[in-house]
Design an enzyme around this catalytic site. Sequence first.
Site, short mmCIF file in Angstrom:
data_model
loop_
_atom_site.label_atom_id
_atom_site.label_comp_id
_atom_site.label_asym_id
_atom_site.label_seq_id
_atom_site.Cartn_x
_atom_site.Cartn_y
_atom_site.Cartn_z
N ARG A 1 0.83 -0.82 0.34
CA ARG A 1 -0.20 -0.06 0.02
C ARG A 1 1.15 1.21 0.51
NH1 ARG A 1 -0.28 4.62 2.61
NH2 ARG A 1 -0.45 3.72 5.06
N ASP A 2 1.61 1.41 1.24
CA ASP A 2 2.38 3.02 0.88
C ASP A 2 3.02 3.06 0.10
OD1 ASP A 2 3.09 4.95 1.78
OD2 ASP A 2 4.34 4.23 3.94
N HIS B 1 9.65 7.36 7.89
CA HIS B 1 9.88 6.89 5.97
C HIS B 1 11.43 7.80 6.21
CE1 HIS B 1 6.64 7.09 3.31
NE2 HIS B 1 6.08 6.53 4.85
N CYS C 1 5.33 9.50 0.62
CA CYS C 1 3.08 9.70 -0.31
C CYS C 1 2.56 11.11 -1.10
CB CYS C 1 2.73 10.50 1.52
SG CYS C 1 0.88 11.43 1.24
N HIS D 1 5.68 4.51 12.64
CA HIS D 1 6.04 4.76 10.71
C HIS D 1 6.86 5.44 11.01
CE1 HIS D 1 3.78 4.08 7.20
NE2 HIS D 1 4.39 5.46 6.91
P1 HMG Z 1 -12.96 14.39 -3.40
O1 HMG Z 1 -12.18 14.94 -4.38
O2 HMG Z 1 -13.23 15.85 -2.32
O3 HMG Z 1 -14.37 13.54 -2.68
O4 HMG Z 1 -11.69 13.43 -2.14
P2 HMG Z 1 -15.52 13.46 -3.13
O5 HMG Z 1 -15.94 12.55 -1.96
O6 HMG Z 1 -15.95 15.42 -3.63
O7 HMG Z 1 -15.92 12.25 -4.44
C1 HMG Z 1 -14.88 12.77 -5.78
C2 HMG Z 1 -15.12 11.44 -6.79
O8 HMG Z 1 -14.24 11.30 -5.93
C3 HMG Z 1 -16.29 11.52 -7.02
O9 HMG Z 1 -15.97 10.57 -7.66
C4 HMG Z 1 -16.55 10.14 -5.29
O10 HMG Z 1 -17.52 8.97 -6.38
C5 HMG Z 1 -15.15 9.38 -5.87
P3 HMG Z 1 -17.02 11.24 -9.04
O11 HMG Z 1 -18.38 11.56 -8.49
O12 HMG Z 1 -16.48 13.07 -9.53
O13 HMG Z 1 -16.61 10.77 -10.17
N1 HMG Z 1 -14.47 9.27 -4.42
C6 HMG Z 1 -14.31 7.73 -4.21
N2 HMG Z 1 -14.63 6.50 -5.31
C7 HMG Z 1 -14.09 5.93 -5.03
N3 HMG Z 1 -13.32 4.87 -3.54
C8 HMG Z 1 -13.05 6.36 -2.67
C9 HMG Z 1 -14.12 6.91 -2.68
N4 HMG Z 1 -13.94 8.60 -2.37
C10 HMG Z 1 -14.49 9.99 -3.31
N5 HMG Z 1 -13.20 6.05 -1.08
C11 HMG Z 1 -10.13 11.21 -1.39
C12 HMG Z 1 -11.37 12.89 -0.99
C13 HMG Z 1 -10.96 11.45 0.67
C14 HMG Z 1 -11.98 10.61 -1.82
C15 HMG Z 1 -9.64 11.79 -1.67
O14 HMG Z 1 -8.83 13.15 -1.18
C16 HMG Z 1 -8.95 10.67 -1.43
O15 HMG Z 1 -8.97 9.50 -1.88
N6 HMG Z 1 -7.68 11.16 -1.23
C17 HMG Z 1 -6.29 9.96 -0.64
C18 HMG Z 1 -5.28 10.04 -0.90
C19 HMG Z 1 -4.19 9.12 -0.49
O16 HMG Z 1 -5.03 8.38 -1.28
N7 HMG Z 1 -2.88 9.47 0.13
C20 HMG Z 1 -1.76 8.07 0.06
C21 HMG Z 1 -2.46 7.81 1.75
S1 HMG Z 1 -1.78 8.52 3.44
C22 HMG Z 1 -0.34 8.40 3.56
O17 HMG Z 1 0.45 7.47 3.02
C23 HMG Z 1 0.75 8.10 4.54
C24 HMG Z 1 0.34 7.90 5.52
O18 HMG Z 1 0.99 6.25 4.96
C25 HMG Z 1 0.86 7.84 6.82
C26 HMG Z 1 2.61 8.43 6.65
O19 HMG Z 1 3.49 8.50 6.51
O20 HMG Z 1 1.76 9.64 7.37
C27 HMG Z 1 -0.83 6.31 5.80
MG MG Z 2 3.34 6.72 5.02
#
Ligand code: HMG
Ligand code: MG
Length: 299
Positions: A15-16, A209, A240, A207
Site C-alpha cells: 500500500r504505502d 520514512h 506519500c 511509521h
Molecule cells: P474529494 O475529491 O474531496 O472526494 O476527495 P469527493 O467525496 O468530493 O468525491 C470526488 C470523486 O471521488 C467522486 O467521483 C467520488 O465518487 C469519488 P466522481 O463523482 O467525481 O466520479 N470517491 C471515491 N472513489 C472511490 N473510492 C473512494 C472515494 N471517495 C470519493 N473511497 C478523498 C476526497 C478522501 C476521496 C481523496 O482526497 C482521496 O482519495 N485521498 C487519498 C489520498 C491518499 O491516498 N494519500 C495517501 C495515503 S495517506 C499516507 O500515505 C500517509 C500514511 O502512510 C502515514 C504517513 O506516512 O504519514 C498513512
Molecule cells: Mg507512510
Amino acid sequence: MNSSNHVHIVEVGPRDGLQNEKTLLPAAVKIELIDRLSATGLKTIEATSFVSPKWVPQLADAAEVFSAIRKVEGVNYPVLVPNEQGYLRAREVNVREVAIFTAASETFSRKNTNASIDESMARFVPVIEHAQADDVTVRGYISTVLGCPYEGDVPVSEVVRVAVRLYQLGCREISLGDTIGVGTPAKARAMLRAVAQEVPMEALAVHFHDTYGQALANILACLEEGVRVVDSAVSGTGGCPYAKGATGNVASEDVIYMLHGMGMTTGVDLDQLIATGAWLAGQLGKETASRVTRARTAS
Ligand code: HMG
Ligand code: MG
C-alpha cells in the site's frame, strides 16, 4: 518500560510502497507480492487502499487485488479507507481490518484528503460505526507527526490531540507517521512519550520514512521508549504522493536485520523477505532501497 522482546512488523509495502511508485504494477504482480510476503512469517500486511482512484491511480485495482490474494490463517490484511465510500467498497470484498488516516497538520490534511482534520474525523464516524457493526478492526494513522511539508514544525500537542481523538473514536491501534522523514531520535522519542501519556503504549505504532536516513535511529529510540509495533515496507518503496519530497518507507529488511541483531524476535524469515524485496525491485525496474539486501547482493 516494555520489556517484551517481540516486535510486530506491519508491512505496508503493497500500500504505502506502491501508492507512490512511478511504475504501475499489474494486479497479478501485486497479488504475487502479497502472497510472497504472506510466506515470510509477517503477521500484518497492508494490502491496498480503497481511496479515490483519481487521487491514487496506482491502487485503482484494490478490489481485484484484495479478492485474489491468498488469505493465510493468522495473517491480517488491512486496507486503507478514507471515507464511507471506501469502507463500503472494502466491505464488498470482505476485509477484516481497515485503516483510516488523518494528520497532525491542517495543510497536509487538506492536500492529502481535501478535508481539514476535523472534517476527516467527521468522515470517520460512519466508517467506525459500520466497522463496529461488521466486527471489522480499525487502525488509525496520523501523518506529519514530526514535521509537515507545508507548515514545517508540528507541535507535539497537536499529535497528542489527534491521537486521543482517534483512540476515543475506536481505533485499536494508532500509527504515528513521520511522513516526510524529517524526524531525529530525540524528537521522535519525545513525541512518542507525550502521546503515550494519553494513549496506552500497547495501542501505538511508529511509521518512519527514511528521507533523511534517520528511520532506523528513530525506531531504536522509540523501541527504547517501549513501542513494539513498527511499520515498514519491503524494499523501502514508496512514500506519500501528496507530500512533496517524501521518499521511501524504511525498508522492512533493514528493520528486521536490526531487530534480530539486537536479539529481538519478529517471526519473519529475513532471507525470504530479502528475496521478495529483490524480486519487487526487479519488477519496479529500480535498485532496492534496502541496505541489507544491497550488502548481501554485493558480497
Ligand atoms: P474529494 O475529491 O474531496 O472526494 O476527495 P469527493 O467525496 O468530493 O468525491 C470526488 C470523486 O471521488 C467522486 O467521483 C467520488 O465518487 C469519488 P466522481 O463523482 O467525481 O466520479 N470517491 C471515491 N472513489 C472511490 N473510492 C473512494 C472515494 N471517495 C470519493 N473511497 C478523498 C476526497 C478522501 C476521496 C481523496 O482526497 C482521496 O482519495 N485521498 C487519498 C489520498 C491518499 O491516498 N494519500 C495517501 C495515503 S495517506 C499516507 O500515505 C500517509 C500514511 O502512510 C502515514 C504517513 O506516512 O504519514 C498513512
Ligand atoms: Mg507512510
